[in-house]
Design a protein around this motif. Structure first.
Motif, mmCIF file in Angstrom:
data_model
loop_
_atom_site.group_PDB
_atom_site.id
_atom_site.type_symbol
_atom_site.label_atom_id
_atom_site.label_comp_id
_atom_site.label_asym_id
_atom_site.label_seq_id
_atom_site.Cartn_x
_atom_site.Cartn_y
_atom_site.Cartn_z
ATOM 1 N N ASP A 114 0.816 -1.330 0.087
ATOM 2 C CA ASP A 114 -0.017 0.154 0.134
ATOM 3 C C ASP A 114 0.801 1.313 0.106
ATOM 4 O OD1 ASP A 114 0.885 0.169 2.527
ATOM 5 O OD2 ASP A 114 -1.123 -0.531 3.573
ATOM 6 N N ILE A 115 0.208 2.498 -0.175
ATOM 7 C CA ILE A 115 1.228 3.828 -0.386
ATOM 8 C C ILE A 115 1.991 3.910 0.864
ATOM 9 C CG2 ILE A 115 -0.537 5.209 0.607
ATOM 10 C CD1 ILE A 115 0.338 7.000 -1.891
ATOM 11 N N ASP A 116 1.454 3.605 2.038
ATOM 12 C CA ASP A 116 2.512 3.911 3.274
ATOM 13 C C ASP A 116 3.668 2.676 3.298
ATOM 14 O OD1 ASP A 116 -0.041 2.582 3.479
ATOM 15 O OD2 ASP A 116 0.135 2.651 5.522
ATOM 16 N N THR A 117 3.392 1.624 3.113
ATOM 17 C CA THR A 117 4.482 0.928 3.017
ATOM 18 C C THR A 117 5.561 1.160 1.950
ATOM 19 O OG1 THR A 117 2.886 -0.899 3.899
ATOM 20 C CG2 THR A 117 4.916 -1.634 2.829
ATOM 21 N N TYR A 118 5.010 1.219 0.686
ATOM 22 C CA TYR A 118 5.663 1.863 -0.573
ATOM 23 C C TYR A 118 6.538 2.769 -0.196
ATOM 24 C CZ TYR A 118 6.889 2.985 -5.195
ATOM 25 O OH TYR A 118 7.583 3.468 -6.410
ATOM 26 N N PHE A 119 6.227 3.927 0.418
ATOM 27 C CA PHE A 119 7.125 4.951 0.959
ATOM 28 C C PHE A 119 7.715 4.950 2.148
ATOM 29 C CE2 PHE A 119 4.671 7.214 -2.603
ATOM 30 C CZ PHE A 119 5.712 7.462 -3.371
ATOM 31 N N LEU A 128 6.636 5.597 5.432
ATOM 32 C CA LEU A 128 6.222 6.699 5.815
ATOM 33 C C LEU A 128 6.646 7.058 7.133
ATOM 34 C CD1 LEU A 128 2.977 7.592 3.756
ATOM 35 C CD2 LEU A 128 5.364 8.472 3.155
ATOM 36 N N SER A 129 6.116 5.900 8.128
ATOM 37 C CA SER A 129 6.401 6.010 9.359
ATOM 38 C C SER A 129 7.748 6.125 9.692
ATOM 39 C CB SER A 129 5.619 4.932 10.302
ATOM 40 O OG SER A 129 5.962 5.090 11.444
ATOM 41 N N GLU A 130 8.551 5.019 8.880
ATOM 42 C CA GLU A 130 10.127 4.888 9.246
ATOM 43 C C GLU A 130 10.816 6.340 8.780
ATOM 44 O OE1 GLU A 130 13.493 2.386 6.957
ATOM 45 O OE2 GLU A 130 11.623 1.494 7.337
ATOM 46 N N TYR A 131 10.243 7.064 7.615
ATOM 47 C CA TYR A 131 11.098 8.275 7.309
ATOM 48 C C TYR A 131 10.794 9.404 8.426
ATOM 49 C CZ TYR A 131 11.574 12.403 4.629
ATOM 50 O OH TYR A 131 12.186 13.684 4.109
ATOM 51 N N PHE A 132 9.314 9.560 8.715
ATOM 52 C CA PHE A 132 9.343 10.559 9.841
ATOM 53 C C PHE A 132 9.957 10.258 11.336
ATOM 54 C CE2 PHE A 132 6.158 11.881 6.590
ATOM 55 C CZ PHE A 132 6.328 13.259 6.481
ATOM 56 N N ALA A 133 10.055 9.033 11.644
ATOM 57 C CA ALA A 133 10.398 8.506 12.825
ATOM 58 C C ALA A 133 11.904 9.168 12.896
ATOM 59 C CB ALA A 133 10.466 7.012 13.102
ATOM 60 N N SER A 134 12.498 9.060 11.709
ATOM 61 C CA SER A 134 14.092 9.291 11.605
ATOM 62 C C SER A 134 14.202 10.876 12.025
ATOM 63 C CB SER A 134 14.638 9.050 10.229
ATOM 64 O OG SER A 134 14.123 9.982 9.132
ATOM 65 N N PHE A 135 13.096 11.712 11.900
ATOM 66 C CA PHE A 135 13.091 13.066 12.345
ATOM 67 C C PHE A 135 12.613 13.290 13.864
ATOM 68 C CE2 PHE A 135 13.073 13.407 7.810
ATOM 69 C CZ PHE A 135 14.210 14.181 7.430
ATOM 70 N N GLY A 136 12.491 12.169 14.548
ATOM 71 C CA GLY A 136 11.724 12.074 15.674
ATOM 72 C C GLY A 136 10.353 12.412 15.854
ATOM 73 N N ILE A 137 9.478 12.429 14.793
ATOM 74 C CA ILE A 137 8.374 12.629 14.588
ATOM 75 C C ILE A 137 7.507 11.004 14.562
ATOM 76 C CG2 ILE A 137 6.377 13.590 13.426
ATOM 77 C CD1 ILE A 137 8.414 15.438 11.887
ATOM 78 N N ASP A 138 6.602 10.984 15.965
ATOM 79 C CA ASP A 138 6.240 9.669 15.909
ATOM 80 C C ASP A 138 4.612 9.664 15.438
ATOM 81 O OD1 ASP A 138 5.726 7.021 16.707
ATOM 82 O OD2 ASP A 138 5.452 7.380 18.693
ATOM 83 N N ALA A 139 4.252 8.623 14.465
ATOM 84 C CA ALA A 139 2.999 8.898 14.019
ATOM 85 C C ALA A 139 2.955 7.370 13.078
ATOM 86 C CB ALA A 139 2.552 9.735 13.152
ATOM 87 N N SER A 140 1.831 6.834 12.957
ATOM 88 C CA SER A 140 1.639 5.543 12.159
ATOM 89 C C SER A 140 1.730 5.559 10.715
ATOM 90 C CB SER A 140 0.351 4.778 12.610
ATOM 91 O OG SER A 140 -0.748 5.699 11.846
ATOM 92 N N ASN A 141 2.017 4.727 9.949
ATOM 93 C CA ASN A 141 2.282 4.817 8.453
ATOM 94 C C ASN A 141 0.746 5.326 7.974
ATOM 95 O OD1 ASN A 141 4.532 4.055 7.461
ATOM 96 N ND2 ASN A 141 4.254 2.041 7.787
ATOM 97 N N GLU A 142 -0.334 4.654 8.720
ATOM 98 C CA GLU A 142 -1.658 5.164 8.220
ATOM 99 C C GLU A 142 -1.939 6.554 8.300
ATOM 100 O OE1 GLU A 142 -6.564 4.259 8.943
ATOM 101 O OE2 GLU A 142 -4.896 3.230 10.168
ATOM 102 N N PHE A 143 -1.481 7.377 9.298
ATOM 103 C CA PHE A 143 -1.444 8.657 9.432
ATOM 104 C C PHE A 143 -0.893 9.470 8.322
ATOM 105 C CE2 PHE A 143 0.304 12.688 11.132
ATOM 106 C CZ PHE A 143 -0.751 13.360 11.664
#
Length: 208
Positions: free
Chosen positions: A110-115, A117-132
């Motif tokens: 799905d689009i969140d897994t493809y990019f 997303l959660s992993e990317y933003f977590a690298s900046f210290g921003i915590d939220a789910s892929n779905e978000f």
């Protein structure tokens, strides 16, 4: 009503059988059948779905695939076929999957897994789910928020994902058709022989 629908479905199959089409695949649960006419090298699916009939006719003697809900239109297309083949059929052309089967085909990611997303933003210290983040991305793309939201190029990202998803689903559809084709008469496989060779070549390259 259900019995009437079943009768309409059966009656249309009977009409095709009267012009030398014979059933080569039947899924009673989904009221879906594939019929074949060796004389005209034609394959026609017959389906009752969402309250109406659906026909898909392909033949090397037709310039394009014919999709309609009207049996008369199918009969006219058969009647007006060219005298000589006008194209080669591919596996993709064959109407051997039902509408429900095609609707169930989903991309591997799905689009969140493809990019990621959660992993990317977590690298900046921003915590939220892929779905978000997926919802944020789709919203920014829809509202054309380039350079004004969380994503630099949301429209391009969604376009890239949609291209991936469509290609991935097409590959899965071809794979399902190839599996079903193995159970069908040699005449149909012969209609798409060049396409089958191309599919086999691609599979061989993947293995390498």
């Amino acid at each position: 009503m259900e019995k009437l629908n079943e009768k309409t479905y059966a009656d249309n199959m009977m009409i095709l059988s009267q012009i030398d089409f014979r059933p080569i695949y039947i899924n009673e649960e989904e009221t879906f059948s594939v019929m074949y006419n060796g004389m005209t090298s034609s394959v026609c699916s017959v389906e009752f779905n969402n309250g109406k009939m659906a026909f898909n006719l392909v033949s090397p003697y037709l310039e394009t695939n014919k999709s309609t809900d009207d049996i008369v239109s199918i009969l006219n297309s058969i009647k007006n076929m060219e005298q000589e083949p006008v194209r080669e059929l591919t596996v993709a052309d064959l109407p051997i999957l039902s509408s429900k089967e095609k609707a169930q085909i989903k991309p591997d990611k799905d689009i969140d897994t493809y990019f990621k997303l959660s992993e990317y933003f977590a690298s900046f210290g921003i915590d939220a789910s892929n779905e978000f983040w997926a919802k944020k991305l789709l919203s920014e793309a829809e509202n054309k928020q380039t350079m004004s939201g969380y994503f630099e190029n949301p429209i391009d990202m969604v376009t890239e994902y949609n291209k991936y998803a469509e290609q991935n689903k097409e590959e899965k559809e071809i794979s399902l058709k190839l599996d079903r084709l193995e159970t069908m008469p040699y005449g149909i496989r012969r209609l798409v022989s060049n396409s089958l060779q191309e599919s086999n070549r691609k599979e061989s390259n993947k293995i390498k």
